[in-house]
Scaffold this motif. Structure first.
Motif, PDB file in Angstrom:
ATOM      1  N   VAL A 215       0.844  -1.208   0.000  1.00 12.23           N
ATOM      2  CA  VAL A 215       0.000   0.000   0.000  1.00 12.23           C
ATOM      3  C   VAL A 215       0.875   1.252   0.000  1.00 12.23           C
ATOM      4  O   VAL A 215       0.642   2.203  -0.770  1.00 12.23           O
ATOM      5  CB  VAL A 215      -0.947  -0.015   1.229  1.00 12.23           C
ATOM      6  N   LYS A 216       1.943   1.222   0.811  1.00 18.10           N
ATOM      7  CA  LYS A 216       2.852   2.378   0.892  1.00 18.10           C
ATOM      8  C   LYS A 216       3.508   2.651  -0.468  1.00 18.10           C
ATOM      9  O   LYS A 216       3.582   3.787  -0.913  1.00 18.10           O
ATOM     10  CB  LYS A 216       3.966   2.055   1.893  1.00 18.10           C
ATOM     11  N   GLN A 217       3.981   1.550  -1.100  1.00 20.92           N
ATOM     12  CA  GLN A 217       4.625   1.709  -2.410  1.00 20.92           C
ATOM     13  C   GLN A 217       3.637   2.308  -3.410  1.00 20.92           C
ATOM     14  O   GLN A 217       3.975   3.188  -4.186  1.00 20.92           O
ATOM     15  CB  GLN A 217       5.121   0.355  -2.935  1.00 20.92           C
ATOM     16  N   ARG A 218       2.396   1.810  -3.368  1.00 29.73           N
ATOM     17  CA  ARG A 218       1.362   2.313  -4.291  1.00 29.73           C
ATOM     18  C   ARG A 218       1.128   3.798  -4.073  1.00 29.73           C
ATOM     19  O   ARG A 218       1.051   4.578  -5.014  1.00 29.73           O
ATOM     20  CB  ARG A 218       0.056   1.575  -4.033  1.00 29.73           C
ATOM     21  N   GLU A 219       1.016   4.170  -2.800  1.00 27.91           N
ATOM     22  CA  GLU A 219       0.754   5.586  -2.485  1.00 27.91           C
ATOM     23  C   GLU A 219       1.889   6.471  -2.967  1.00 27.91           C
ATOM     24  O   GLU A 219       1.697   7.611  -3.340  1.00 27.91           O
ATOM     25  CB  GLU A 219       0.557   5.759  -0.972  1.00 27.91           C
ATOM     26  N   ALA A 220       3.116   5.888  -2.950  1.00 25.17           N
ATOM     27  CA  ALA A 220       4.282   6.666  -3.398  1.00 25.17           C
ATOM     28  C   ALA A 220       4.397   6.641  -4.922  1.00 25.17           C
ATOM     29  O   ALA A 220       5.329   7.210  -5.489  1.00 25.17           O
ATOM     30  CB  ALA A 220       5.550   6.122  -2.744  1.00 25.17           C
ATOM     31  N   GLY A 221       3.472   5.932  -5.558  1.00 30.13           N
ATOM     32  CA  GLY A 221       3.419   5.974  -7.017  1.00 30.13           C
ATOM     33  C   GLY A 221       4.254   4.919  -7.723  1.00 30.13           C
ATOM     34  O   GLY A 221       4.517   5.023  -8.911  1.00 30.13           O
ATOM     35  N   GLY A 222       4.670   3.873  -7.002  1.00 26.63           N
ATOM     36  CA  GLY A 222       5.443   2.833  -7.698  1.00 26.63           C
ATOM     37  C   GLY A 222       5.328   1.524  -6.958  1.00 26.63           C
ATOM     38  O   GLY A 222       5.115   1.513  -5.749  1.00 26.63           O
ATOM     39  N   GLU A 223       5.442   0.405  -7.680  1.00 29.82           N
ATOM     40  CA  GLU A 223       5.435  -0.900  -7.017  1.00 29.82           C
ATOM     41  C   GLU A 223       6.695  -1.632  -7.414  1.00 29.82           C
ATOM     42  O   GLU A 223       7.095  -1.607  -8.563  1.00 29.82           O
ATOM     43  CB  GLU A 223       4.195  -1.693  -7.425  1.00 29.82           C
ATOM     44  N   ASP A 224       7.327  -2.250  -6.430  1.00 31.97           N
ATOM     45  CA  ASP A 224       8.607  -2.898  -6.704  1.00 31.97           C
ATOM     46  C   ASP A 224       8.548  -4.327  -6.148  1.00 31.97           C
ATOM     47  O   ASP A 224       8.822  -4.572  -4.975  1.00 31.97           O
ATOM     48  CB  ASP A 224       9.734  -2.083  -6.039  1.00 31.97           C
ATOM     49  N   HIS A 225       8.156  -5.248  -7.018  1.00 31.60           N
ATOM     50  CA  HIS A 225       7.965  -6.644  -6.639  1.00 31.60           C
ATOM     51  C   HIS A 225       9.254  -7.245  -6.055  1.00 31.60           C
ATOM     52  O   HIS A 225       9.265  -7.795  -4.954  1.00 31.60           O
ATOM     53  CB  HIS A 225       7.516  -7.426  -7.881  1.00 31.60           C
ATOM     54  N   ASP A 226      10.360  -7.132  -6.824  1.00 28.13           N
ATOM     55  CA  ASP A 226      11.622  -7.758  -6.404  1.00 28.13           C
ATOM     56  C   ASP A 226      12.093  -7.238  -5.056  1.00 28.13           C
ATOM     57  O   ASP A 226      12.658  -7.973  -4.251  1.00 28.13           O
ATOM     58  CB  ASP A 226      12.714  -7.500  -7.446  1.00 28.13           C
ATOM     59  N   ASP A 227      11.858  -5.951  -4.819  1.00 27.80           N
ATOM     60  CA  ASP A 227      12.294  -5.342  -3.573  1.00 27.80           C
ATOM     61  C   ASP A 227      11.621  -6.030  -2.383  1.00 27.80           C
ATOM     62  O   ASP A 227      12.267  -6.334  -1.372  1.00 27.80           O
ATOM     63  CB  ASP A 227      11.916  -3.854  -3.620  1.00 27.80           C
TER      64      ASP A 227
END
Ligand code: HEM
Length: 400
Positions: A215-227
């Motif tokens: 959710v945090k990544q989404r709110e920041a405008g990006g999603e990082d699966h590998d991370d």
């Protein structure tokens, strides 16, 4: 043949037992030159003050993927993703600062307190099974390995139905006798599992660490699966064997000191101090605190040049007699707050509050529920995990 004082000390050296660091480490002063099994030279930081200073000094790097980084366990170059990316334990600022900030909120004292009832349930469940089973039993398999594994399940939001799979693979990763091929396969299966878990949580983020980070990544405008897969893997590896070894060796330390066990049973308020003292005495993490100098730095009166490695054996620093009088004694009333068992500085253990909570709950429950617990074998027949990154016990046969 007399040895020149500058001839490097071969490292790692075995401990004489769980409660004392290798005698050779302090035999050559504060900062002897050391040689790793791969033939690389580095400095061994043996004193508490010096190791603390190194760990707090931004001129030392944690870049474990760097070819000059001093590694003691062959084949261990840190945690690198499939795409050559690293995660926080192998990062330097500014990448490390950002990675750490993203997850810090998940490991606060408050967050850990909220997990406490579930940790208690897990521990009590393991003890119920142990008591219902045959005697003697192996406390490593019955308690030390499953507790941290199930706690990581809880943390990451692994569904209950997958617990058995997750637990068996993580046990394979840390058990003796697992062949290199099986270990690699278990590692790959765990990564694959975590990748699927992250994908599922992305579709329906729950109220758990991975869900909240998505959710945090989404709110920041990006999603990082590998991370997230990499972070999950790090949490599993960093949080499992460390805690499991401290549970197993801590139980042994109490079995070998019945008078201390009795005191703790009579006055449970001593338990938090006992946990800190066990962490100091045992200091199971041997080499996570190695670093690579990025600039010339004076440590312990020696010049460490840019590009040279330093190795900080934590147990040796935690047994520095200038800081800890009678260092090999388990003194549950010793003033606390100084040991380096969780490291120091920017990389200081992210999971330390969680580890402490697990240890307090485990030892409290063990002392309360099985007051007659005893070793089922002679202590000299026990087999210890030495020469590894994490010191530990292969098995702890007990009866009651
Ligand atoms: C880092 C010890 C449990 C997660 C560290 C470090 C040490 C350590 C010495 C510092 C490494 C360095 O300086 O580079 C221990 C011990 C534990 C324990 C002795 C148990 C008795 C846990 C648990 C978790 C965890 C339960 C999480 C589930 C981490 C992480 C780091 C770390 C993520 C890297 C932090 C960073 O680089 O910023 N641990 N640990 N540890 N630990 Fe632990």
């Amino acid at each position: 043949m007399t040895r020149s004082p500058e001839e490097p000390l071969a490292v790692p050296q075995p401990r004489p037992g769980p409660y004392e660091p290798p005698a050779g480490y302090r035999s050559r002063g504060r900062l002897p030159k050391a040689r790793t099994p791969a033939g690389a030279d580095a400095w061994l930081v043996t004193g508490w003050h010096d190791l603390r200073a190194v760990l707090a000094d931004p001129r030392f790097s944690s870049d474990r993927a760097h070819p000059a980084f001093p590694t003691l366990v062959p084949g261990q170059r840190g945690l690198t993703t499939r795409n050559g990316r690293t995660t926080l334990i192998a990062q330097d600022p500014p990448a490390h600062t950002a990675s750490r900030r993203a997850v810090l909120g998940e490991f606060t004292v408050r967050r850990v307190r909220a997990m406490s009832p579930r940790i208690t349930e897990i521990v009590e469940g393991c003890l119920d099974d142990l008591l219902a089973g045959p005697r003697p039993a192996d406390l490593v398999a019955a308690l030390a390995l499953p507790v941290p594994s199930l706690v990581v399940c809880e943390l990451l939001g692994v569904p209950y139905a997958d617990h058995d799979f997750f637990q068996s693979r993580t046990a394979d990763l840390v058990r003796r006798g697992t062949s290199d091929a099986d270990r690699a396969r278990a590692g790959a299966e765990v990564q694959e599992y975590l990748s699927g878990l992250v994908a599922a949580k992305r579709r329906a983020p729950g109220d758990d660490l991975l869900g909240r980070l998505i959710v945090k990544q989404r709110e920041a405008g990006g999603e990082d699966h590998d991370d997230l897969v990499l972070l999950g893997t790090l949490l599993l590896l960093a949080g499992h064997e460390t805690t499991a070894s401290t549970i197993a060796l801590g139980a042994l330390a109490l079995l070998e000191r019945p008078e201390v066990a009795r005191e703790l049973r009579e006055d449970p308020a001593l338990l938090p101090g006992a946990v800190e003292e066990l962490l100091r005495l045992l200091s199971v993490v041997e080499t996570a605190t190695s670093r690579l100098a990025k600039a010339d730095v004076v440590v312990g009166g020696r010049l460490v040049r840019a590009g040279e490695g330093v190795i900080g054996p934590v147990q040796t620093a935690n047994h520095d007699p200038e800081v800890f009088p009678d260092p090999h004694v388990l003194d549950v009333r010793r003033p606390q707050g100084k040991h380096l068992a969780f490291g120091f500085g920017p990389h200081q253990c992210l999971g330390q509050h969680l580890a402490r909570e697990e240890l307090r709950i485990v030892f409290g429950a063990l002392l309360r529920r099985i007051p007659t617990l005893a070793l089922a074998v002679r202590p000299e027949t026990l087999s210890f995990k030495d020469n590894a990154n994490v010191y530990g016990l292969h098995a702890l046969p007990v009866t009651w």
